[in-house]
Scaffold this motif. Sequence first.
Motif, PDB file in Angstrom:
ATOM      1  N   ASP A 307       0.798  -1.226   0.000  1.00  0.00           N
ATOM      2  CA  ASP A 307       0.000   0.000   0.000  1.00  0.00           C
ATOM      3  C   ASP A 307       0.831   1.276   0.000  1.00  0.00           C
ATOM      4  N   ARG A 311       0.880   1.880  -5.888  1.00  0.00           N
ATOM      5  CA  ARG A 311       0.723   1.143  -7.133  1.00  0.00           C
ATOM      6  C   ARG A 311      -0.321   0.034  -7.025  1.00  0.00           C
ATOM      7  N   GLY A 312      -1.072   0.053  -5.949  1.00  0.00           N
ATOM      8  CA  GLY A 312      -2.116  -0.945  -5.725  1.00  0.00           C
ATOM      9  C   GLY A 312      -2.552  -0.872  -4.286  1.00  0.00           C
ATOM     10  N   THR A 317      -2.263  -7.242  -4.840  1.00  0.00           N
ATOM     11  CA  THR A 317      -1.232  -6.447  -5.493  1.00  0.00           C
ATOM     12  C   THR A 317       0.018  -6.363  -4.621  1.00  0.00           C
ATOM     13  N   ASN A 320       1.806  -9.534  -5.175  1.00  0.00           N
ATOM     14  CA  ASN A 320       2.428  -9.500  -6.488  1.00  0.00           C
ATOM     15  C   ASN A 320       3.673  -8.622  -6.488  1.00  0.00           C
ATOM     16  N   ASP A 321       3.671  -7.571  -5.680  1.00  0.00           N
ATOM     17  CA  ASP A 321       4.884  -6.764  -5.524  1.00  0.00           C
ATOM     18  C   ASP A 321       6.038  -7.640  -5.043  1.00  0.00           C
ATOM     19  N   VAL A 337       5.614  -3.993 -12.812  1.00  0.00           N
ATOM     20  CA  VAL A 337       4.275  -3.713 -12.303  1.00  0.00           C
ATOM     21  C   VAL A 337       3.250  -3.618 -13.429  1.00  0.00           C
ATOM     22  N   ARG A 340       0.774  -6.493 -14.752  1.00  0.00           N
ATOM     23  CA  ARG A 340      -0.434  -7.010 -14.124  1.00  0.00           C
ATOM     24  C   ARG A 340      -1.676  -6.274 -14.604  1.00  0.00           C
ATOM     25  N   SER A 342      -5.471  -4.963 -13.822  1.00  0.00           N
ATOM     26  CA  SER A 342      -6.267  -4.514 -12.680  1.00  0.00           C
ATOM     27  C   SER A 342      -7.389  -5.503 -12.398  1.00  0.00           C
ATOM     28  N   TYR A 344     -10.050  -6.790  -8.875  1.00  0.00           N
ATOM     29  CA  TYR A 344     -10.403  -6.619  -7.465  1.00  0.00           C
ATOM     30  C   TYR A 344     -11.860  -7.020  -7.269  1.00  0.00           C
TER      31      TYR A 344
END
Length: 458
Positions: A307, A311-312, A317, A320-321, A337, A340, A342, A344
Amino acid sequence: MTKHFDAIIIGAGQAGPSLAGRLTAAGKTVALIERKHFGGTCVNTGCMPTKAMVASAYAAHLARRGADYGVTTGPITIDFTRVMARKDTVRFTSRGNIENWLKGMENCTVFEGHARFESPHEIRVGAALLSADQIFLNVGGRAATPDFPGVAEVPYLTNVSIMDLDTLPRHLIVVGGSYIGLEFAQMFRRFGSEVTVIEKGPRLIGREDADVSDAILAILEKEGIQFRLNAECIRFARSGDDVVAGVDCTAGAPEIVGSHLLLATGRRPNTDDLDLGRSGVKTDARGYVEVDETLKTNVPHIFAMGDCNGRGAFTHTAYNDFEIIAANLLDGEARKVSDRISTYGLFIDPPLGRAGMTETEARKSGRKLLIGTRPMTRVGRAVEKGETEGFMKVIVDADSKEILGASILGTSGDEAVQSILDVMYAGKPYTTITHAVHIHPTVSELIPTVFGDLHPAT
């Protein structure tokens, strides 16, 4: 004396512990610093405890509908203490598992305390001074509290403090008609609270398409939740033990009196007390750490995950980072980045599963579009379950046949959308799905049908 490590990870949220696992498995020494609760937002105040409460609310809702299924039930009551105890069991168990994993991890030293930069390579935690070749920030975010008139004079809840309620609100006022606010609004309504949602904008969840917002509004109004949209001037005052919320709206009473107030108006990164100035790391105007496509900051040996990098804003996310950083540093890959898509969910009932562009975004792209829709009333599985609210919508590039986006608002929509997402990642045309055979009876089996009924966007 300074203790040196190969890597320092600040924060034990979704990315930090997994990265510690990969780094230590590669033979590196790691210091992991956590100042509060292991597991971060998801485990402690986000996904896991809230979805546990959503599950309890769904059970209550289904029990009240027993007669619809030929099931006779007596009066349905809510034991709020047991609801909250169940939620705590879920989050405390997960928190403990992460803490035990980290503290038992070979080559990983856990420090509990507040981390602050002393220099670009040095971190102080209490009396300990640590240094490292690489530093990874996984410090997360917290609820943002807007400076509404009178907000400092009234008691209010955030998504964190509402987790510790010991009594069920008589009337919960929710400020913020987006993802967090709507999930709490529905669950507390199902627990028996009167609920009013105040939203400054003209419609709910403004980032979604208008048809999605309108459908969600109708679903929640049907359950008895009150909404005040276009609330341009929100203000607060006390009235005995109650909170009075003043609103300037196009319709409705000018004030709402409630027993509890929840502010669900966004989040901010936990970067303001790290002494980042001593590290040289740049942040943007909102405090988010600026990172490149590989999650590296302007200081080459410092990375930011989750957070805090802007970037997400999701658990997936953040994880994924971690995957991107681990792949690039340890596996010789070149992930970034922007790879990926989007995706959710909004976890009201029925849930909304989202992948890729909204229709609004797709139209703005200037592409020639094909759009397919299908109401959940025409999905056999939804009919069988007696849960037919919502609809499916898919968006395709008419020339390339690329799937651009999907919205599935309906029972199991958060699961069904994943099959669309996988085809998008594979870079295959939408006809890959129309030629597929799905299991009957499921919600997912109607996805080939909706793609087979595409029409040019008008």
